[in-house]
Design a protein around this motif. Sequence first.
Motif, PDB file in Angstrom:
ATOM      1  N   ILE A  65       5.385 -29.165 -52.563  1.00  0.00           N
ATOM      2  CA  ILE A  65       5.706 -30.433 -51.906  1.00  0.00           C
ATOM      3  C   ILE A  65       4.573 -31.420 -52.173  1.00  0.00           C
ATOM      4  O   ILE A  65       3.433 -31.034 -52.368  1.00  0.00           O
ATOM      5  N   LEU A 108       8.729 -22.070 -48.069  1.00  0.00           N
ATOM      6  CA  LEU A 108       9.117 -23.454 -47.813  1.00  0.00           C
ATOM      7  C   LEU A 108      10.569 -23.519 -47.360  1.00  0.00           C
ATOM      8  O   LEU A 108      11.491 -23.400 -48.161  1.00  0.00           O
ATOM      9  N   ALA A 116      10.548 -28.971 -45.899  1.00  0.00           N
ATOM     10  CA  ALA A 116       9.391 -29.721 -46.397  1.00  0.00           C
ATOM     11  C   ALA A 116       8.929 -30.763 -45.394  1.00  0.00           C
ATOM     12  O   ALA A 116       7.725 -30.945 -45.183  1.00  0.00           O
ATOM     13  N   ASP A 117       9.863 -31.443 -44.750  1.00  0.00           N
ATOM     14  CA  ASP A 117       9.489 -32.474 -43.777  1.00  0.00           C
ATOM     15  C   ASP A 117       8.721 -31.876 -42.596  1.00  0.00           C
ATOM     16  O   ASP A 117       7.790 -32.488 -42.077  1.00  0.00           O
TER      17      ASP A 117
END
Length: 163
Positions: A96, A140, A143-144
């Motif tokens: 990311i 993951l 991601a946010d």
Amino acid sequence: MNFRRVLPSLPLTVTVIAFWMIMVADLSLVQWLFAIVLGVVIPLFAARLDREFARIGNVRLVPKMIGVLIWDVIVSNVEVARLVLGRESNITPGFIWLPLDIANIHGIAALTSFITLTPGTVSAALSEDRKYLLIHVLNLKDADEVIAGIKRRYEVPLMEIFP
């Protein structure tokens, strides 16, 4: 002749000479002369480097930051162990790009260190403009959520420590 031009940093010159003499553990004239040459030459090159000096802001946050980091390392160790000992199909690694609000290079260095010290995440690259940090995440899912957690737990306090 300008003294500052020959010896741009007397403390650095003395430090280089002292460290050389300590490292070689030989007080011969040859070693003293070599130490003096190094003590003159190294500061001349160091003076040409583009240095950014650390500005320190709110140091009261440092103990809390250390506590947060220790806690995150412990929790992440357990999570990584659980993932590694579990089924491989449960692991979803990924990269990311973390957008950076922190501009101080010393704060960015601390942030990258915190990320890399936390098991399951590694700082991989810093963009040329220092506005994005590439991070590899072992698992993951969102991601946010990872970005929000890093910003809240590390970047925001570091911005107060390194204004």
